[in-house]
Design a protein around this motif. Structure first.
Motif, PDB file in Angstrom:
ATOM      1  N   ASN A  19      -0.098 -11.029  -2.197  1.00 27.28           N
ATOM      2  CA  ASN A  19       0.758 -12.291  -2.109  1.00 27.28           C
ATOM      3  C   ASN A  19       1.561 -12.738  -3.198  1.00 27.28           C
ATOM      4  N   THR A  20       1.663 -12.143  -4.263  1.00 32.90           N
ATOM      5  CA  THR A  20       2.360 -12.903  -5.462  1.00 32.90           C
ATOM      6  C   THR A  20       3.255 -11.626  -6.141  1.00 32.90           C
ATOM      7  N   TRP A  29      12.269  -7.394   0.975  1.00 30.10           N
ATOM      8  CA  TRP A  29      11.701  -6.945  -0.353  1.00 30.10           C
ATOM      9  C   TRP A  29      11.530  -8.046  -1.276  1.00 30.10           C
ATOM     10  N   GLN A  30      11.041  -9.122  -0.658  1.00 31.06           N
ATOM     11  CA  GLN A  30      10.532 -10.343  -1.666  1.00 31.06           C
ATOM     12  C   GLN A  30       9.125 -10.298  -1.503  1.00 31.06           C
ATOM     13  N   THR A  31       8.379 -11.109  -2.618  1.00 32.38           N
ATOM     14  CA  THR A  31       7.214 -11.322  -2.412  1.00 32.38           C
ATOM     15  C   THR A  31       6.658 -12.612  -1.707  1.00 32.38           C
ATOM     16  N   PRO A  32       5.624 -12.395  -0.877  1.00 34.25           N
ATOM     17  CA  PRO A  32       5.495 -13.578  -0.052  1.00 34.25           C
ATOM     18  C   PRO A  32       5.551 -14.993  -0.821  1.00 34.25           C
ATOM     19  N   ALA A  33       5.267 -14.957  -2.065  1.00 35.86           N
ATOM     20  CA  ALA A  33       5.282 -16.046  -2.708  1.00 35.86           C
ATOM     21  C   ALA A  33       6.705 -16.821  -2.803  1.00 35.86           C
ATOM     22  N   THR A  37       9.072 -20.081  -0.608  1.00 39.50           N
ATOM     23  CA  THR A  37       9.905 -21.224  -1.280  1.00 39.50           C
ATOM     24  C   THR A  37      11.259 -21.236  -0.868  1.00 39.50           C
ATOM     25  N   THR A  38      11.492 -20.010  -0.215  1.00 44.77           N
ATOM     26  CA  THR A  38      12.801 -20.093   0.680  1.00 44.77           C
ATOM     27  C   THR A  38      12.792 -20.385   2.278  1.00 44.77           C
ATOM     28  N   PHE A  39      11.712 -20.496   2.773  1.00 45.63           N
ATOM     29  CA  PHE A  39      11.374 -20.266   3.962  1.00 45.63           C
ATOM     30  C   PHE A  39      11.645 -21.711   4.584  1.00 45.63           C
ATOM     31  N   ASN A  40      12.383 -21.809   5.881  1.00 44.81           N
ATOM     32  CA  ASN A  40      12.798 -23.120   6.077  1.00 44.81           C
ATOM     33  C   ASN A  40      12.422 -22.956   7.743  1.00 44.81           C
TER      34      ASN A  40
END
Length: 83
Positions: A19-20, A29-33, A37-40
């Motif tokens: 998750n990090t 290709w981002q980490t879930p953490a 922070t960018t999820f709206n």
């Protein structure tokens, strides 16, 4: 019990790493953490409908059968010849 505690510890380490630290293809290709922070979330869509969260129906409701006043017998009356 030691085996169970060891498994729980390994699971916590794997979960933290997943998750990090590990990027995922489904979230660019981002980490879930980082993605969190960018999820709206789009919650405003559910608040748009006063009677509930479901959208309004596309088709109009079926027409109700209409009855013509006076065409039905009143209580105690009969139609035609009753023998």
């Amino acid at each position: 019990m030691a085996f169970h505690a060891h498994g729980k510890h390994r699971y916590r380490l794997w979960r933290a790493d997943c998750n990090t630290a590990r990027p995922h293809s489904q979230i660019a290709w981002q980490t879930p953490a980082k993605f969190a922070t960018t999820f709206n979330p789009r919650r405003s869509l559910a608040l748009r409908y006063a009677k509930g969260s479901a959208p309004a129906p596309v088709a109009s409701p079926a027409q109700q059968r209409t009855t013509h006043a006076g065409s039905e017998p009143k209580t105690g009356e009969t139609r035609g010849d009753v023998i």
